[in-house]
Write an enzyme that holds these catalytic residues in place. Structure first.
Site, PDB file in Angstrom:
ATOM      1  N   LYS A 233      -7.926  -2.673  15.565  1.00  0.00           N
ATOM      2  CA  LYS A 233      -6.855  -3.482  16.150  1.00  0.00           C
ATOM      3  C   LYS A 233      -7.387  -4.297  17.336  1.00  0.00           C
ATOM      4  CE  LYS A 233      -2.995  -3.605  15.241  1.00  0.00           C
ATOM      5  NZ  LYS A 233      -2.224  -4.434  14.252  1.00  0.00           N
TER       6      LYS A 233
ATOM      7  N   SER B 159      -2.282   1.684   9.647  1.00  0.00           N
ATOM      8  CA  SER B 159      -1.729   2.031  10.957  1.00  0.00           C
ATOM      9  C   SER B 159      -1.888   3.497  11.379  1.00  0.00           C
ATOM     10  CB  SER B 159      -0.238   1.675  10.977  1.00  0.00           C
ATOM     11  OG  SER B 159       0.477   2.530  10.103  1.00  0.00           O
TER      12      SER B 159
ATOM     13  N   THR C  78      -1.175  -2.823  19.349  1.00  0.00           N
ATOM     14  CA  THR C  78      -0.831  -1.492  19.857  1.00  0.00           C
ATOM     15  C   THR C  78      -1.403  -1.273  21.256  1.00  0.00           C
ATOM     16  OG1 THR C  78      -1.394   0.841  19.529  1.00  0.00           O
ATOM     17  CG2 THR C  78      -2.857  -0.722  18.527  1.00  0.00           C
ATOM     18  N   ASP C  79      -0.809  -0.339  21.982  1.00  0.00           N
ATOM     19  CA  ASP C  79      -1.358   0.005  23.298  1.00  0.00           C
ATOM     20  C   ASP C  79      -2.643   0.841  23.158  1.00  0.00           C
ATOM     21  OD1 ASP C  79      -0.243   2.388  22.374  1.00  0.00           O
ATOM     22  OD2 ASP C  79       0.909   2.808  24.193  1.00  0.00           O
ATOM     23  N   GLU C  80      -2.922   1.321  21.928  1.00  0.00           N
ATOM     24  CA  GLU C  80      -4.080   2.208  21.754  1.00  0.00           C
ATOM     25  C   GLU C  80      -5.408   1.475  21.999  1.00  0.00           C
ATOM     26  OE1 GLU C  80      -3.726   4.911  18.427  1.00  0.00           O
ATOM     27  OE2 GLU C  80      -1.548   4.839  18.519  1.00  0.00           O
TER      28      GLU C  80
ATOM     29  N   ARG D 283      -7.273  16.707  16.766  1.00  0.00           N
ATOM     30  CA  ARG D 283      -7.767  15.469  16.151  1.00  0.00           C
ATOM     31  C   ARG D 283      -9.074  15.082  16.837  1.00  0.00           C
ATOM     32  NH1 ARG D 283      -3.665  10.529  16.723  1.00  0.00           N
ATOM     33  NH2 ARG D 283      -2.833  11.178  14.711  1.00  0.00           N
TER      34      ARG D 283
ATOM     35  N   TYR E 111      -9.041   3.202  14.094  1.00  0.00           N
ATOM     36  CA  TYR E 111      -7.808   2.397  14.057  1.00  0.00           C
ATOM     37  C   TYR E 111      -7.747   1.464  15.262  1.00  0.00           C
ATOM     38  CZ  TYR E 111      -2.891   1.264  15.001  1.00  0.00           C
ATOM     39  OH  TYR E 111      -1.727   0.600  15.314  1.00  0.00           O
TER      40      TYR E 111
ATOM     41  N   ASP F 128      -2.333  -9.549  -0.631  1.00  0.00           N
ATOM     42  CA  ASP F 128      -3.240  -8.891   0.313  1.00  0.00           C
ATOM     43  C   ASP F 128      -3.628  -9.913   1.389  1.00  0.00           C
ATOM     44  OD1 ASP F 128      -5.441  -7.748   1.593  1.00  0.00           O
ATOM     45  OD2 ASP F 128      -6.181  -6.802  -0.246  1.00  0.00           O
TER      46      ASP F 128
ATOM     47  N   TYR G 289      11.104  -6.512  -9.173  1.00  0.00           N
ATOM     48  CA  TYR G 289      10.360  -7.761  -9.286  1.00  0.00           C
ATOM     49  C   TYR G 289       9.559  -7.863 -10.579  1.00  0.00           C
ATOM     50  CZ  TYR G 289      11.583  -8.415  -4.416  1.00  0.00           C
ATOM     51  OH  TYR G 289      12.288  -8.570  -3.251  1.00  0.00           O
TER      52      TYR G 289
ATOM     53  N   THR H 182       0.878  -1.171   0.000  1.00  0.00           N
ATOM     54  CA  THR H 182       0.000   0.000   0.000  1.00  0.00           C
ATOM     55  C   THR H 182       0.915   1.220   0.000  1.00  0.00           C
ATOM     56  OG1 THR H 182       0.009   0.300   2.396  1.00  0.00           O
ATOM     57  CG2 THR H 182      -1.635  -1.246   1.487  1.00  0.00           C
TER      58      THR H 182
HETATM   59  P1  NAD Z   1       3.075   0.775   8.454  1.00  0.00           P
HETATM   60  O1  NAD Z   1       1.822   1.482   8.052  1.00  0.00           O
HETATM   61  O2  NAD Z   1       4.383   1.478   8.335  1.00  0.00           O
HETATM   62  O3  NAD Z   1       3.210  -0.575   7.596  1.00  0.00           O
HETATM   63  C1  NAD Z   1       2.132  -1.429   7.338  1.00  0.00           C
HETATM   64  C2  NAD Z   1       2.526  -2.416   6.251  1.00  0.00           C
HETATM   65  O4  NAD Z   1       1.409  -3.296   6.020  1.00  0.00           O
HETATM   66  C3  NAD Z   1       2.851  -1.746   4.911  1.00  0.00           C
HETATM   67  O5  NAD Z   1       4.018  -2.310   4.354  1.00  0.00           O
HETATM   68  C4  NAD Z   1       1.635  -2.059   4.048  1.00  0.00           C
HETATM   69  O6  NAD Z   1       1.932  -2.157   2.666  1.00  0.00           O
HETATM   70  C5  NAD Z   1       1.199  -3.401   4.623  1.00  0.00           C
HETATM   71  N1  NAD Z   1      -0.235  -3.659   4.393  1.00  0.00           N
HETATM   72  C6  NAD Z   1      -1.268  -2.818   4.614  1.00  0.00           C
HETATM   73  N2  NAD Z   1      -2.436  -3.403   4.243  1.00  0.00           N
HETATM   74  C7  NAD Z   1      -2.110  -4.654   3.811  1.00  0.00           C
HETATM   75  C8  NAD Z   1      -2.873  -5.745   3.326  1.00  0.00           C
HETATM   76  N3  NAD Z   1      -4.209  -5.663   3.184  1.00  0.00           N
HETATM   77  N4  NAD Z   1      -2.238  -6.886   2.988  1.00  0.00           N
HETATM   78  C9  NAD Z   1      -0.876  -6.973   3.107  1.00  0.00           C
HETATM   79  N5  NAD Z   1      -0.101  -5.962   3.533  1.00  0.00           N
HETATM   80  C10 NAD Z   1      -0.717  -4.814   3.899  1.00  0.00           C
HETATM   81  O7  NAD Z   1       2.802   0.272   9.929  1.00  0.00           O
HETATM   82  P2  NAD Z   1       3.814   0.116  11.161  1.00  0.00           P
HETATM   83  O8  NAD Z   1       3.887   1.396  11.880  1.00  0.00           O
HETATM   84  O9  NAD Z   1       5.064  -0.552  10.710  1.00  0.00           O
HETATM   85  O10 NAD Z   1       2.978  -0.905  12.069  1.00  0.00           O
HETATM   86  C11 NAD Z   1       3.108  -2.307  11.897  1.00  0.00           C
HETATM   87  C12 NAD Z   1       2.218  -3.019  12.891  1.00  0.00           C
HETATM   88  O11 NAD Z   1       2.591  -2.642  14.213  1.00  0.00           O
HETATM   89  C13 NAD Z   1       0.742  -2.671  12.737  1.00  0.00           C
HETATM   90  O12 NAD Z   1      -0.004  -3.845  12.965  1.00  0.00           O
HETATM   91  C14 NAD Z   1       0.495  -1.645  13.822  1.00  0.00           C
HETATM   92  O13 NAD Z   1      -0.846  -1.692  14.267  1.00  0.00           O
HETATM   93  C15 NAD Z   1       1.457  -2.124  14.897  1.00  0.00           C
HETATM   94  N6  NAD Z   1       1.958  -1.079  15.811  1.00  0.00           N
HETATM   95  C16 NAD Z   1       2.491   0.089  15.328  1.00  0.00           C
HETATM   96  C17 NAD Z   1       2.996   1.036  16.219  1.00  0.00           C
HETATM   97  C18 NAD Z   1       3.632   2.313  15.725  1.00  0.00           C
HETATM   98  O14 NAD Z   1       3.958   3.179  16.536  1.00  0.00           O
HETATM   99  N7  NAD Z   1       3.870   2.483  14.441  1.00  0.00           N
HETATM  100  C19 NAD Z   1       2.951   0.799  17.592  1.00  0.00           C
HETATM  101  C20 NAD Z   1       2.400  -0.418  18.063  1.00  0.00           C
HETATM  102  C21 NAD Z   1       1.914  -1.345  17.153  1.00  0.00           C
HETATM  103  P1  TYD Z   2       0.976   9.824  15.475  1.00  0.00           P
HETATM  104  O1  TYD Z   2       2.429   9.826  15.110  1.00  0.00           O
HETATM  105  O2  TYD Z   2      -0.034   9.940  14.392  1.00  0.00           O
HETATM  106  O3  TYD Z   2       0.739   8.511  16.358  1.00  0.00           O
HETATM  107  P2  TYD Z   2      -0.586   8.075  17.224  1.00  0.00           P
HETATM  108  O4  TYD Z   2      -1.723   8.917  16.832  1.00  0.00           O
HETATM  109  O5  TYD Z   2      -0.760   6.651  16.819  1.00  0.00           O
HETATM  110  O6  TYD Z   2      -0.192   8.240  18.659  1.00  0.00           O
HETATM  111  O7  TYD Z   2       0.720  11.026  16.491  1.00  0.00           O
HETATM  112  C1  TYD Z   2       1.456  11.147  17.695  1.00  0.00           C
HETATM  113  C2  TYD Z   2       0.895  12.323  18.461  1.00  0.00           C
HETATM  114  O8  TYD Z   2       1.194  13.517  17.728  1.00  0.00           O
HETATM  115  C3  TYD Z   2      -0.624  12.283  18.611  1.00  0.00           C
HETATM  116  O9  TYD Z   2      -0.972  12.788  19.885  1.00  0.00           O
HETATM  117  C4  TYD Z   2      -1.122  13.217  17.528  1.00  0.00           C
HETATM  118  C5  TYD Z   2      -0.007  14.241  17.399  1.00  0.00           C
HETATM  119  N1  TYD Z   2       0.186  14.803  16.040  1.00  0.00           N
HETATM  120  C6  TYD Z   2       0.196  16.197  15.857  1.00  0.00           C
HETATM  121  O10 TYD Z   2       0.047  16.971  16.808  1.00  0.00           O
HETATM  122  N2  TYD Z   2       0.365  16.686  14.588  1.00  0.00           N
HETATM  123  C7  TYD Z   2       0.522  15.865  13.510  1.00  0.00           C
HETATM  124  O11 TYD Z   2       0.648  16.364  12.362  1.00  0.00           O
HETATM  125  C8  TYD Z   2       0.521  14.445  13.710  1.00  0.00           C
HETATM  126  C9  TYD Z   2       0.678  13.508  12.560  1.00  0.00           C
HETATM  127  C10 TYD Z   2       0.360  13.960  15.013  1.00  0.00           C
END
Ligand code: NAD
Ligand code: TYD
Length: 365
Positions: free
Chosen positions: A175, A87, A132-134, A302, A171, A61, A362, A38
């Protein structure tokens, strides 16, 4: 090959760090990276390991059940680390259907494919779901009065593994639902599953829609920094490589059926992070102190913005001995340096050019 591990979402931010760690650390494992590519999937994140003999990439997918079934058969998959997901909270507010589809139905399709292929022979099998902790909702925010030891700087309560789920955004609701399905497969069919709930990650290769890479890029380009509300919301931050190490430890030594929280007791108010980023980027670019302060722009909050996240990861530390390796200031220093040294990665992501890399590598599969 000793075993094949299917890692989903391996072209994303966290997934690419997990794939890299497993490919390098376990030459005896075959690592299959299944990703839909994606907007968030970027194979350039994996350039350094894409030619390793124990690595395979499959575009697909997770919602495509037939495809998931055929992958299990083709590779004799014995372990799954499921990261593929939509995510970003802001996107989920605009487009909740996509989140329900990938995060809920995609997880279910993968669970069903695993259940069918493993067919009750659970020995040596594991379905590990990354969450996630969310899902726990939001904690109350109190003044940073520096209370007694053991309490957070911004509040009394922490998320523990026993906490009731209380998701607020589309979101986190999606999750939460996927977490429940994974646990249901353990409780109903006896499938060995694990769920971990991690705090906010930061580090290299994060898509610049999330706070830290977005703001680093905007400071670099002298663009406004849109701070939601008053910037007082609190998040608990963990360096992405520490998360990947925790996943490695839990995949190999975690107890099936369990949940582990992952976090580094590292709460920060958004506005303090923004100021730290400004100081760090300006210093590294040789700009005078305070040069970018004027970029801070307070914008509308937000919808449903969770006030505070803070995770209690003592179970993981106590039972499996994992600890975060980096202090936040050091992690931010490394992260900012990486984005500034990899301006081309950022420019290709923001221009959309990164999407061509798949075709070049690829073909038009
Ligand atoms: P990201 O958005 O960077 O990456 C998501 C990946 O999933 C991408 O490579 C995308 O192409 C792939 N994807 C999306 N839809 C798909 C589908 N239908 N089929 C196959 N692939 C698909 O996300 P991230 O930040 O690396 O998060 C990875 C995981 O960790 C998620 O499950 C997220 O909920 C969890 N997580 C993220 C955070 C964070 O802070 N980023 C924290 C805790 C948990
Ligand atoms: P984000 O990185 O989107 O992670 P999450 O919403 O999953 O915690 O956002 C982190 C924090 O930053 C969240 O409280 C929202 C805030 N935020 C802004 O204030 N401005 C922005 O442009 C973005 C993307 C996030």
């Amino acid at each position: 090959m000793k075993r094949t591990i299917l890692i989903t979402g391996g072209a994303g931010f966290i997934g690419s760090h997990v794939v890299r760690l497993f490919v390098r650390k376990y030459p005896d494992y075959r690592i299959v990276n299944l990703d839909k590519l994606t907007y968030a999937g970027n194979l350039e994140n994996l350039r350094d390991i894409e030619c390793e003999p124990n690595y395979r990439f499959e575009r697909g997918d997770v919602c495509d059940f037939e495809r998931m079934r055929s992958l299990f058969r083709a590779y004799d998959v014995t372990g799954v680390i499921h990261l593929a997901a939509e995510s970003h909270v802001d996107r989920s507010i605009r487009d909740p259907f996509t989140f329900a589809r990938t995060n809920v139905m995609g997880t279910l399709a993968l669970l069903e494919a695993a259940r069918e292929y493993w067919d009750g022979k659970w020995e040596g099998r594991l379905f590990y779901h990354i969450s996630t902790d969310e899902v726990y909702g939001a904690l109350a925010l109190t003044d940073p009065a520096g209370g007694p030891q053991g309490r957070g700087p911004y509040g009394e309560e922490f998320f523990t593994e026993r906490m009731r789920y209380d998701p607020h955004s589309p979101y986190s609701a999606s999750k939460a639902s996927s977490d429940h399905f994974v646990r249901a497969y353990h409780d109903t069919y006896g499938m060995p599953t694990l769920v971990t709930n991690c705090s906010n990650n930061y580090g290299p290769y994060q898509f610049p829609e999330k706070l830290i890479p977005l703001f680093i890029n905007n400071i670099r380009k002298c663009r406004p920094l849109p701070v939601y509300g008053r910037g007082e919301n609190v998040r608990d931050w963990l360096y992405v490589e520490d998360h990947a190490r925790a996943i490695d430890v839990i995949f190999h030594r975690g107890r099936a059926g369990e949940t582990y929280n992952i976090g580094g007791f590292n709460e920060w108010r958004n506005i303090d992070i923004v100021r730290l980023l400004i100081r760090t980027v300006d210093r590294m670019l040789g700009r005078p102190e305070g040069a970018s302060d004027g970029l801070i722009t307070y914008v509308a909050d937000r919808k449903g913005h969770d006030l505070r996240y803070a995770i209690d990861s003592r179970k993981l530390q106590r039972e499996l001995g994992w600890e975060p390796s980096l202090q936040f200031e050091e992690g931010i220093e490394r992260t900012v340096r990486w984005y500034l040294e990899n301006g081309e990665w950022m420019d290709r992501v923001t221009s959309g050019a990164y999407a061509d890399y798949y075709k070049t590598m690829y073909g038009a599969r």
